[in-house]
Design an enzyme around this catalytic site. Structure first.
Site, PDB file in Angstrom:
ATOM      1  N   ARG A  26     -82.548  74.831  32.120  1.00 54.93           N
ATOM      2  CA  ARG A  26     -81.677  73.910  32.115  1.00 54.93           C
ATOM      3  C   ARG A  26     -81.906  72.591  31.601  1.00 54.93           C
ATOM      4  O   ARG A  26     -81.609  71.551  32.031  1.00 54.93           O
ATOM      5  CB  ARG A  26     -81.511  73.538  33.816  1.00 54.93           C
ATOM      6  CG  ARG A  26     -81.067  75.071  34.586  1.00 54.93           C
ATOM      7  CD  ARG A  26     -80.756  74.527  36.192  1.00 54.93           C
ATOM      8  NE  ARG A  26     -80.573  75.880  36.746  1.00 54.93           N
ATOM      9  CZ  ARG A  26     -80.276  75.818  38.050  1.00 54.93           C
ATOM     10  NH1 ARG A  26     -80.803  74.743  38.736  1.00 54.93           N
ATOM     11  NH2 ARG A  26     -80.256  76.852  38.877  1.00 54.93           N
ATOM     12  N   CYS A  27     -82.076  72.625  30.358  1.00 56.97           N
ATOM     13  CA  CYS A  27     -82.797  71.523  29.695  1.00 56.97           C
ATOM     14  C   CYS A  27     -81.940  71.485  28.368  1.00 56.97           C
ATOM     15  O   CYS A  27     -81.235  72.469  27.987  1.00 56.97           O
ATOM     16  CB  CYS A  27     -84.299  72.049  29.034  1.00 56.97           C
ATOM     17  SG  CYS A  27     -84.970  70.687  28.097  1.00 56.97           S
ATOM     18  N   GLY A  28     -81.604  70.298  27.963  1.00 54.55           N
ATOM     19  CA  GLY A  28     -80.824  70.186  26.631  1.00 54.55           C
ATOM     20  C   GLY A  28     -81.474  70.769  25.408  1.00 54.55           C
ATOM     21  O   GLY A  28     -80.661  70.970  24.588  1.00 54.55           O
ATOM     22  N   PHE A  29     -82.685  71.152  25.540  1.00 57.30           N
ATOM     23  CA  PHE A  29     -83.278  71.854  24.483  1.00 57.30           C
ATOM     24  C   PHE A  29     -83.400  73.564  24.614  1.00 57.30           C
ATOM     25  O   PHE A  29     -83.910  74.153  23.799  1.00 57.30           O
ATOM     26  CB  PHE A  29     -84.709  71.300  24.179  1.00 57.30           C
ATOM     27  CG  PHE A  29     -84.813  69.877  24.062  1.00 57.30           C
ATOM     28  CD1 PHE A  29     -84.300  69.567  22.826  1.00 57.30           C
ATOM     29  CD2 PHE A  29     -85.607  69.213  24.648  1.00 57.30           C
ATOM     30  CE1 PHE A  29     -84.223  67.909  22.473  1.00 57.30           C
ATOM     31  CE2 PHE A  29     -85.869  67.639  24.269  1.00 57.30           C
ATOM     32  CZ  PHE A  29     -85.231  67.194  23.113  1.00 57.30           C
ATOM     33  N   THR A  30     -82.838  73.821  25.989  1.00 63.02           N
ATOM     34  CA  THR A  30     -82.863  75.262  26.189  1.00 63.02           C
ATOM     35  C   THR A  30     -82.195  76.156  24.981  1.00 63.02           C
ATOM     36  O   THR A  30     -82.635  77.228  24.629  1.00 63.02           O
ATOM     37  CB  THR A  30     -81.996  75.531  27.534  1.00 63.02           C
ATOM     38  OG1 THR A  30     -82.770  74.761  28.496  1.00 63.02           O
ATOM     39  CG2 THR A  30     -82.075  76.950  27.826  1.00 63.02           C
TER      40      THR A  30
END
Length: 158
Positions: free
Chosen positions: A34-38
């Site tokens: 659930r990360c912006g970098f996912t």
């Protein structure tokens, strides 16, 4: 000491010795769903598929220390990665990469290649460590560094 001297945990609790990866180029990444970098999973999987046959492996370690962005259990994480990004590289057990509960492998990685301004702390999810065929940590890449940007470094080691 080298990366291949460590044992790490698999999602089911069993231990895997990284000596199994001796002679391979490794990219070790702390990941989160659930990360912006996912979306970097897409680029990581592309690298894995392109270079795995040449002795390249990606070792992904889910981590929930940054904004609680990996809250799921092992089955949820594996399902998310498979369904959304068709990930085929190994996902290990969830780890801590900073603080008193830091996984021993990550303590070693941070000592071997410090971050910007010499700090050892992992700043966020998707910090990447590149390891040569001898088990030496040769480069550390920031979470903002996209997988395709490190392809040349991987290719050089292969």
């Amino acid at each position: 000491m080298r990366v291949t001297d460590f044992a790490v945990n698999m999602p089911g609790g069993e231990s895997r010795h990284l000596a199994e990866y001796a002679g391979k180029v490794l990219l070790i990444v702390n990941v989160a769903s659930r990360c912006g970098f996912t979306p970097q999973y897409t680029g990581l999987e592309a690298l894995y598929r392109k270079y795995q046959g040449q002795g390249f492996e990606i070792l992904a370690f889910p981590c929930n220390q940054f904004g609680a962005q990996e809250p799921g259990d092992a089955a949820e994480i594996a399902s998310f990665c498979s369904l959304n990004y068709d990930v085929t590289f190994p996902l290990f057990a969830k780890v801590e990469v900073n603080g008193p509960g830091t996984d021993p492998l990550y303590a070693y990685l941070k000592r071997a290649r410090t971050g910007i301004f010499g700090t050892g702390r992992i700043k966020w999810n998707f910090t990447k460590f590149l390891v040569d065929r001898s088990g030496n940590v040769v480069e550390r890449f920031a979470p903002t560094t996209k997988p395709e940007a490190i392809e040349a470094a991987i290719a050089r080691l292969l």
